[in-house]
Write a protein that holds these residues in place. Structure first.
Motif, PDB file in Angstrom:
ATOM      1  N   THR A  57       0.846  -1.193   0.000  1.00  0.00           N
ATOM      2  CA  THR A  57       0.000   0.000   0.000  1.00  0.00           C
ATOM      3  C   THR A  57       0.881   1.242   0.000  1.00  0.00           C
ATOM      4  O   THR A  57       1.789   1.365   0.820  1.00  0.00           O
ATOM      5  CB  THR A  57      -0.909  -0.006   1.237  1.00  0.00           C
ATOM      6  N   THR A  59       1.176   5.499  -0.044  1.00  0.00           N
ATOM      7  CA  THR A  59       0.440   6.658   0.446  1.00  0.00           C
ATOM      8  C   THR A  59       0.813   7.899  -0.344  1.00  0.00           C
ATOM      9  O   THR A  59       2.000   8.205  -0.493  1.00  0.00           O
ATOM     10  CB  THR A  59       0.782   6.879   1.931  1.00  0.00           C
ATOM     11  N   THR A 101      -5.227  13.576   8.086  1.00  0.00           N
ATOM     12  CA  THR A 101      -4.469  13.668   9.336  1.00  0.00           C
ATOM     13  C   THR A 101      -4.328  15.131   9.718  1.00  0.00           C
ATOM     14  O   THR A 101      -4.227  16.003   8.856  1.00  0.00           O
ATOM     15  CB  THR A 101      -3.070  13.042   9.217  1.00  0.00           C
TER      16      THR A 101
ATOM     17  N   LYS B 229       7.694  15.373  -8.882  1.00  0.00           N
ATOM     18  CA  LYS B 229       6.519  15.615  -8.035  1.00  0.00           C
ATOM     19  C   LYS B 229       6.644  14.857  -6.721  1.00  0.00           C
ATOM     20  O   LYS B 229       6.269  15.351  -5.655  1.00  0.00           O
ATOM     21  CB  LYS B 229       5.237  15.192  -8.750  1.00  0.00           C
ATOM     22  N   THR B 235       4.789  17.194  -1.369  1.00  0.00           N
ATOM     23  CA  THR B 235       4.846  15.774  -1.009  1.00  0.00           C
ATOM     24  C   THR B 235       5.763  15.564   0.195  1.00  0.00           C
ATOM     25  O   THR B 235       5.431  14.808   1.118  1.00  0.00           O
ATOM     26  CB  THR B 235       5.349  14.941  -2.208  1.00  0.00           C
ATOM     27  N   ALA B 238       4.127  16.742   3.351  1.00  0.00           N
ATOM     28  CA  ALA B 238       3.101  15.779   3.779  1.00  0.00           C
ATOM     29  C   ALA B 238       3.756  14.573   4.441  1.00  0.00           C
ATOM     30  O   ALA B 238       3.250  14.026   5.426  1.00  0.00           O
ATOM     31  CB  ALA B 238       2.260  15.344   2.585  1.00  0.00           C
ATOM     32  N   SER B 241       4.610  15.344   7.989  1.00  0.00           N
ATOM     33  CA  SER B 241       3.512  15.790   8.853  1.00  0.00           C
ATOM     34  C   SER B 241       3.063  14.781   9.912  1.00  0.00           C
ATOM     35  O   SER B 241       2.535  15.198  10.947  1.00  0.00           O
ATOM     36  CB  SER B 241       2.300  16.185   7.990  1.00  0.00           C
ATOM     37  N   ASN B 243       2.558  12.640  13.163  1.00  0.00           N
ATOM     38  CA  ASN B 243       3.005  12.908  14.530  1.00  0.00           C
ATOM     39  C   ASN B 243       3.428  11.662  15.282  1.00  0.00           C
ATOM     40  O   ASN B 243       3.703  11.731  16.482  1.00  0.00           O
ATOM     41  CB  ASN B 243       1.898  13.634  15.302  1.00  0.00           C
ATOM     42  N   ASP B 249      -2.306   3.395  10.960  1.00  0.00           N
ATOM     43  CA  ASP B 249      -2.865   4.283   9.944  1.00  0.00           C
ATOM     44  C   ASP B 249      -1.689   4.942   9.234  1.00  0.00           C
ATOM     45  O   ASP B 249      -1.071   5.868   9.750  1.00  0.00           O
ATOM     46  CB  ASP B 249      -3.761   5.334  10.598  1.00  0.00           C
ATOM     47  N   VAL B 250      -1.362   4.447   8.046  1.00  0.00           N
ATOM     48  CA  VAL B 250      -0.098   4.847   7.417  1.00  0.00           C
ATOM     49  C   VAL B 250      -0.050   6.333   7.092  1.00  0.00           C
ATOM     50  O   VAL B 250       1.023   6.931   7.052  1.00  0.00           O
ATOM     51  CB  VAL B 250       0.168   3.970   6.172  1.00  0.00           C
ATOM     52  N   ALA B 251      -1.214   6.952   6.903  1.00  0.00           N
ATOM     53  CA  ALA B 251      -1.199   8.390   6.633  1.00  0.00           C
ATOM     54  C   ALA B 251      -0.702   9.167   7.845  1.00  0.00           C
ATOM     55  O   ALA B 251      -0.169  10.262   7.713  1.00  0.00           O
ATOM     56  CB  ALA B 251      -2.589   8.865   6.234  1.00  0.00           C
ATOM     57  N   GLY B 252      -0.869   8.600   9.026  1.00  0.00           N
ATOM     58  CA  GLY B 252      -0.420   9.255  10.242  1.00  0.00           C
ATOM     59  C   GLY B 252       0.881   8.679  10.773  1.00  0.00           C
ATOM     60  O   GLY B 252       1.249   8.917  11.917  1.00  0.00           O
ATOM     61  N   LYS B 271       2.606  -1.409   4.002  1.00  0.00           N
ATOM     62  CA  LYS B 271       2.083  -0.049   3.851  1.00  0.00           C
ATOM     63  C   LYS B 271       3.272   0.911   3.819  1.00  0.00           C
ATOM     64  O   LYS B 271       4.031   0.995   4.785  1.00  0.00           O
ATOM     65  CB  LYS B 271       1.140   0.302   5.002  1.00  0.00           C
ATOM     66  N   PHE B 272       3.406   1.627   2.718  1.00  0.00           N
ATOM     67  CA  PHE B 272       4.534   2.537   2.562  1.00  0.00           C
ATOM     68  C   PHE B 272       4.179   3.928   3.046  1.00  0.00           C
ATOM     69  O   PHE B 272       3.164   4.498   2.625  1.00  0.00           O
ATOM     70  CB  PHE B 272       4.956   2.614   1.090  1.00  0.00           C
ATOM     71  N   VAL B 274       4.719   7.990   3.145  1.00  0.00           N
ATOM     72  CA  VAL B 274       4.862   8.874   1.986  1.00  0.00           C
ATOM     73  C   VAL B 274       6.321   8.998   1.565  1.00  0.00           C
ATOM     74  O   VAL B 274       6.661   8.853   0.380  1.00  0.00           O
ATOM     75  CB  VAL B 274       4.292  10.274   2.320  1.00  0.00           C
ATOM     76  N   GLN B 278       7.304   7.366  -1.924  1.00  0.00           N
ATOM     77  CA  GLN B 278       7.341   8.346  -3.011  1.00  0.00           C
ATOM     78  C   GLN B 278       8.772   8.793  -3.363  1.00  0.00           C
ATOM     79  O   GLN B 278       9.365   8.216  -4.249  1.00  0.00           O
ATOM     80  CB  GLN B 278       6.428   9.530  -2.631  1.00  0.00           C
ATOM     81  N   HIS B 280      11.724   8.293  -2.072  1.00  0.00           N
ATOM     82  CA  HIS B 280      12.746   7.241  -1.994  1.00  0.00           C
ATOM     83  C   HIS B 280      12.639   6.287  -3.181  1.00  0.00           C
ATOM     84  O   HIS B 280      13.601   6.058  -3.913  1.00  0.00           O
ATOM     85  CB  HIS B 280      12.640   6.464  -0.682  1.00  0.00           C
TER      86      HIS B 280
END
Lengths: 103, 534
Positions: A57, A59, A101, B229, B235, B238, B241, B243, B249-252, B271-272, B274, B278, B280
């Motif tokens: 997955t 992001t 987030t 990009k 990117t 983000a 960002s 914390n 939750d990979v976004a966090g 789960k990668f 960002v 991206q 890397h």
């Protein structure tokens, strides 16, 4: 085309992300993600040797201007060296989710 | 959920008290003065370092293949042990680059050597100097070893087989986890040989011949628009960002998936984060020619012998710099820089890293992840690059959130009593059970201090705080609760009382739900509430 809804309007300092679950794509294939009107969101290319396993997955942050009325319309396509771009199969992209987030 | 102040202080005390962890100064924000500085590769200091780097490469290329400092032997450390797609990505590469930096310092005869970083956000092209002499793998200095696969095999394979035969049990166990139960299986990823088909998969071939070892050239140094990009300010910011060091939750989450071992290869469940998924990944792949050179063979940077290309270390110095930028942002904001759960933190720091090589030529066969959590281990710091100032501005603008006040629930209505006026925006969290049934409602309005007779509200109602909703279809048999954060708007009827709150005059907020669309449907009962001033 995938349409996702924000749980709430983005607040200052918040960032929206899409998580794209990619199956066993081969070398020479990448998943390109744009909005329906062509705004680039990002490109997914797995790193390292491919042994037929899923690519995991990935992001991608989504800029606020990609949303219209709280929804995000995404177009995903497989770019490949041996043919024109095409939509991914369900095995190639098995899920797309949206999350927010805070700061 | 973010960590509150109290939780952070508890975690800091626990971490600082753990003597096995060598990063207490950094944890407390008291970074020891660094002995070495990693500069941007485009700065004058960085360019001077690149000249020293070239001197060292020339010497390491000429070392015999069984020498632990041989240039290609070092790349095999990455090939055999690198983690990707998991939460050891940053910490392992810090150890790998750190030891190698000490080795290059030795061979460069520059006692101040430190790797320059390639800040691809500021400079989305390979720095021009990286096309000079042995700083590019297409240089003639590589030709005696990488002219073609046969040449490389004759040169490197016997030495690697000897090394393999000398590995201890713990090291072999690590390689088993990676799928390398025999030396032949390992070598298959050098050649791209697929034993299941009996054919060569050119895309998986880690070896790259000299003339195809790097796609980008002095005349064509730019990252393509997609890779640029992935390296863009938006990117990268983000990616900085989150914390939490790790979150499911990979976004966090600053890091990618938590796995059982750093040698678990990326797969369906990976789960990668960002920054790993991206900039890397895309920088590695594009430099190696993914896209223009499809379907392979690719240049070095695309597969796990990527450290054969000297630009690898500039790329990973920048990834490591971004970890440092994130760490400083966390410290400035009073947030944890590592997992705060003791068990989880132990899982992180105890992971064995058994393949690094010291500058004196000895092997680090008893290392662990906890050895490399701080830049202090290798005594370096970074000259500022993209993200350093931007995250500090974010941190300076951020006030410390107050502790959430937990409420009670009775009859499906949440109730929270506050005894102090808020000092910033107020956010309520509301825990809601997802209604069962495929046709059940998915969105509900949050009402605050609404009179009993109010069962529906418009957006301009003084009782309307917001709407919460479930995404996607309800899965059969999968009932669950969800907690939503709802900022309380200023126009709420309750705001005036809230702003006048004191110990002597506490304010109570009653929070309940109403269906947004189907007014005849029952409102779900609130299962939990909190209120927090940010």
């Amino acid at each position: 085309m995938v349409t996702l809804a924000l749980p709430h309007a983005l607040r200052p300092g918040e960032t929206a992300f899409v998580a794209v679950t990619v199956g066993p794509i081969t070398r020479g294939q990448e998943v390109e993600v744009t909005t329906a009107d062509g705004l680039a969101i990002g490109t997914i290319t797995p790193f390292g040797p491919r042994r037929g396993q899923g690519a995991g997955t990935h992001t991608l942050p989504v800029p606020a201007e990609a949303f219209h009325d709280g929804t995000l319309a995404l177009r995903l396509r497989i770019n490949r060296f041996d043919g024109p771009p095409r939509p991914p199969t369900a095995a190639e992209v098995s899920a797309v989710t949206l999350s927010v987030t805070g700061p | 959920m973010s960590f509150n102040r109290r939780e952070f202080m508890v975690s800091t005390a626990a971490v600082a008290g753990a003597s096995m962890l060598p990063f207490a100064p950094a944890q407390a924000g008291l970074v020891a003065k660094a002995k070495y500085t990693r500069y941007s590769a485009t700065s004058d200091q960085g360019k001077a370092m690149l000249k020293s780097y070239a001197v060292a490469i020339e010497k390491m290329l000429k070392l015999p293949p069984d020498h632990p400092h041989n240039w290609f032997r070092n790349a095999f450390v990455h090939f055999m042990d690198c983690p990707h797609g998991n939460w050891w990505f940053y910490v392992w590469h810090r150890g790998y680059v750190g030891f190698f930096e000490e080795t290059v310092r030795r061979y460069s005869d520059n006692p101040n050597f430190a790797f320059p970083y390639w800040d691809w956000t500021e400079t989305p092209r390979i720095p021009n100097e990286m096309f000079d002499g042995p700083l590019t793998p297409v240089d003639k200095a590589f030709l005696p070893f990488t002219k073609d696969l046969d040449t490389f095999t004759a040169y490197a394979k016997p030495a690697m087989l000897s090394y393999w035969n000398a590995l201890n049990k713990a090291q072999r166990k690590q390689l088993d986890l990676r799928g390398y139960t025999t030396f032949d299986l390992l070598w298959n990823d050098v050649t791209g040989y697929d034993p299941s088909t009996g054919t060569i998969n050119k895309g998986n071939q880690a070896f790259a011949a000299t003339d195809r070892s790097r796609y980008l050239s002095r005349d064509n140094p730019n990252l393509d628009p997609k890779t640029a990009k992935a390296c863009s300010p938006a990117t990268v910011m983000a990616g900085l960002s989150p914390n939490k060091f790790y979150s499911p939750d990979v976004a966090g989450s600053f890091t990618s998936s938590k796995t059982a071992s750093h040698n678990v290869m990326p797969g369906n469940d990976t789960k990668f984060s960002v920054l790993e998924g991206q900039p890397h990944n895309l920088v590695h792949n594009f430099i190696g020619g993914v896209g223009p050179w499809d379907p392979g063979p690719y240049g070095n940077m695309t597969n796990f012998l990527s450290p054969v290309d000297p630009v690898f270390f500039l790329h990973h110095a920048n990834m490591d710099r971004l970890w440092d930028v994130w760490t400083r942002k966390q410290q400035r904001m009073g947030l944890p820089i590592l997992p705060t759960d003791k068990t989880e933190r132990a899982e992180l720091v105890r992971e064995p890293f058994l393949f690094f090589v010291r500058a004196d030529g000895t092997y680090v066969i008893d290392g662990k992840a906890g050895d490399y959590l701080s830049t202090n281990r290798f005594e370096y710091d970074y000259a500022p690059g993209f993200g350093a100032e931007e995250t500090m501005q974010l941190a300076a603008a951020k006030t410390t959130p107050k502790t959430p006040v937990k409420g009670t629930v009775k009859g499906g209505v949440g109730s929270v009593t506050l005894t102090a006026a808020p000092t910033g925006p107020v956010v309520a969290t509301v825990t809601v059970p997802r209604p069962a049934g495929a046709t059940a409602g998915r969105t509900f309005d949050v009402l605050v201090n609404a009179p009993a007779g109010v069962t529906q509200v418009e957006a301009d109602s003084p009782y309307y705080a917001g709407t919460v909703g479930f995404f996607g279809p309800a899965m059969h048999g999968m009932a669950h609760d969800a907690t939503f954060a709802v900022p309380l708007p200023q126009q709420l009827h309750a705001t005036a009382a809230l702003n006048a709150t004191s110990k002597q005059a506490p304010a109570t907020l009653e929070i309940r739900l109403a269906p947004t669309y189907d007014k005849s449907a029952p409102a779900p009962a609130v299962k939990g509430v909190t209120v927090q001033s940010l």
